[in-house]
Design a protein around this motif. Structure first.
Motif, mmCIF file in Angstrom:
data_model
loop_
_atom_site.group_PDB
_atom_site.id
_atom_site.type_symbol
_atom_site.label_atom_id
_atom_site.label_comp_id
_atom_site.label_asym_id
_atom_site.label_seq_id
_atom_site.Cartn_x
_atom_site.Cartn_y
_atom_site.Cartn_z
ATOM 1 N N GLY A 1 3.306 20.480 12.021
ATOM 2 C CA GLY A 1 2.100 20.679 12.957
ATOM 3 C C GLY A 1 2.061 18.542 12.923
ATOM 4 N N PRO A 2 0.761 18.433 13.410
ATOM 5 C CA PRO A 2 0.523 16.803 14.007
ATOM 6 C C PRO A 2 0.734 15.908 13.338
ATOM 7 C CG PRO A 2 -1.579 17.980 13.827
ATOM 8 C CD PRO A 2 -0.572 19.148 13.243
ATOM 9 N N LEU A 3 1.236 14.929 13.613
ATOM 10 C CA LEU A 3 2.049 14.461 12.913
ATOM 11 C C LEU A 3 1.880 12.476 13.577
ATOM 12 C CD1 LEU A 3 5.523 15.151 12.091
ATOM 13 C CD2 LEU A 3 3.613 15.307 10.573
ATOM 14 N N THR A 4 1.274 11.586 12.738
ATOM 15 C CA THR A 4 1.008 10.018 13.469
ATOM 16 C C THR A 4 2.188 9.545 13.813
ATOM 17 O OG1 THR A 4 1.099 8.891 11.578
ATOM 18 C CG2 THR A 4 -1.256 9.874 12.405
ATOM 19 N N PRO A 5 2.502 8.586 14.826
ATOM 20 C CA PRO A 5 3.153 8.461 15.440
ATOM 21 C C PRO A 5 3.965 7.181 14.358
ATOM 22 C CG PRO A 5 1.637 7.603 16.843
ATOM 23 C CD PRO A 5 1.449 8.507 15.624
ATOM 24 N N SER A 6 3.254 6.678 12.985
ATOM 25 C CA SER A 6 3.449 6.534 12.174
ATOM 26 C C SER A 6 4.761 7.046 11.167
ATOM 27 C CB SER A 6 3.087 5.390 11.868
ATOM 28 O OG SER A 6 1.402 4.283 12.322
ATOM 29 N N GLU A 7 3.800 7.817 11.172
ATOM 30 C CA GLU A 7 4.299 9.316 10.098
ATOM 31 C C GLU A 7 5.925 9.691 10.954
ATOM 32 O OE1 GLU A 7 0.437 11.582 8.173
ATOM 33 O OE2 GLU A 7 1.522 12.190 10.349
ATOM 34 N N GLU B 1 13.814 -0.254 1.410
ATOM 35 C CA GLU B 1 14.628 -0.842 2.575
ATOM 36 C C GLU B 1 14.219 0.339 3.779
ATOM 37 O OE1 GLU B 1 19.035 1.039 4.505
ATOM 38 O OE2 GLU B 1 18.970 1.282 1.537
ATOM 39 N N LEU B 2 13.256 1.264 3.181
ATOM 40 C CA LEU B 2 12.154 1.291 4.758
ATOM 41 C C LEU B 2 11.134 0.691 4.682
ATOM 42 C CD1 LEU B 2 12.143 4.221 6.272
ATOM 43 C CD2 LEU B 2 10.357 4.535 4.322
ATOM 44 N N ALA B 3 11.162 0.215 3.973
ATOM 45 C CA ALA B 3 9.824 -1.432 4.648
ATOM 46 C C ALA B 3 10.290 -2.175 5.285
ATOM 47 C CB ALA B 3 9.518 -1.914 2.865
ATOM 48 N N SER B 4 11.865 -2.557 5.314
ATOM 49 C CA SER B 4 12.320 -3.801 5.678
ATOM 50 C C SER B 4 12.520 -2.802 7.253
ATOM 51 C CB SER B 4 13.571 -4.341 5.322
ATOM 52 O OG SER B 4 14.472 -4.351 6.469
ATOM 53 N N ARG B 5 13.181 -1.416 7.957
ATOM 54 C CA ARG B 5 13.396 -1.232 8.931
ATOM 55 C C ARG B 5 12.204 -1.388 9.833
ATOM 56 N NH1 ARG B 5 17.324 4.620 7.230
ATOM 57 N NH2 ARG B 5 18.780 3.257 6.481
ATOM 58 N N LEU B 6 11.254 -0.857 8.920
ATOM 59 C CA LEU B 6 9.617 -0.121 9.772
ATOM 60 C C LEU B 6 9.237 -1.561 9.694
ATOM 61 C CD1 LEU B 6 8.738 2.787 7.839
ATOM 62 C CD2 LEU B 6 9.655 2.428 10.370
ATOM 63 N N GLY B 7 9.348 -2.821 9.076
ATOM 64 C CA GLY B 7 9.026 -4.293 9.134
ATOM 65 C C GLY B 7 8.163 -4.210 8.372
ATOM 66 N N THR C 1 4.615 2.751 0.334
ATOM 67 C CA THR C 1 3.700 3.311 -0.008
ATOM 68 C C THR C 1 2.490 5.265 0.271
ATOM 69 O OG1 THR C 1 4.291 2.589 -1.848
ATOM 70 C CG2 THR C 1 3.060 3.655 -1.768
ATOM 71 N N GLN C 2 1.427 4.423 1.279
ATOM 72 C CA GLN C 2 0.437 5.017 1.315
ATOM 73 C C GLN C 2 1.353 6.114 2.870
ATOM 74 O OE1 GLN C 2 -2.114 2.390 3.132
ATOM 75 N NE2 GLN C 2 -2.506 1.062 1.241
ATOM 76 N N LEU C 3 2.291 5.625 3.565
ATOM 77 C CA LEU C 3 3.299 6.567 4.209
ATOM 78 C C LEU C 3 3.470 8.175 3.589
ATOM 79 C CD1 LEU C 3 4.579 3.881 7.026
ATOM 80 C CD2 LEU C 3 2.742 5.943 7.364
ATOM 81 N N ILE C 4 4.697 7.294 2.942
ATOM 82 C CA ILE C 4 5.411 8.076 1.547
ATOM 83 C C ILE C 4 4.518 9.347 0.933
ATOM 84 C CG2 ILE C 4 6.877 8.537 -0.169
ATOM 85 C CD1 ILE C 4 8.000 7.832 2.488
#
Length: 153
Positions: free
Chosen positions: A40-46, A63-69, A76-79
């Motif tokens: 389905g539709p996903l935002t660029p952030s997602e 680690e994900l927070a670091s990868r994404l800056g 947490t909100q994105l996940i």
């Protein structure tokens, strides 16, 4: 007293304007949700979060927070959104009770693969517009631009 910078040539001014237009086009693309496979539709952030987790998965939240800056709170909100869409799962870290490990579901892996195809299709279409020499120069310029942006971010 500061000296005035040397005025730009017409060629340099055109290059600056073209770069500005490219940035505006990229920003426009980054604001629009897109559909990747059955997800389905996903935002660029997602979709970029899905890509950062990758098909191998098992990425720590920190680690994900670091990868994404971005902050851990933003991750947490994105996940939470991606979990609600059944694209990502959280699991406790096997050795660290405080750690949370992220991985993609089958649907998340499908979205990731579809995102990869979108990039590949775009690149292949672009390549049809360029000569072999232009492709080589373009790839070098993209590498240099990425390096420049990483250094100045």
């Amino acid at each position: 007293m500061k000296k005035n910078p040397t005025p730009l040539t017409e060629h340099e001014q055109q290059g600056s304007r073209n770069l500005g237009r490219l940035i505006m086009q990229l920003r426009r693309l980054e604001r629009q949700p897109h559909t990747f496979g059955s997800a389905g539709p996903l935002t660029p952030s997602e979709i970029h979060t899905i890509t950062a987790i990758g098909t191998e998965g098992n990425v720590l939240m920190s680690e994900l927070a670091s990868r994404l800056g971005i902050t851990k709170g933003a991750v947490t909100q994105l996940i939470a959104r991606l979990e609600a869409k059944e694209l990502v799962v959280r699991s406790p870290h096997p050795y660290d009770a405080r750690g949370i490990v992220l991985s993609l579901t089958a649907l998340g892996q499908e979205a990731n693969a579809a995102h990869d195809r979108v990039h590949l299709d775009f690149y292949n279409r672009l390549r049809t517009q360029l000569s072999a020499q232009e492709i080589e120069i373009f790839e070098k310029c993209i590498d240099k631009l990425n390096h420049f942006l990483q250094q100045n971010h």
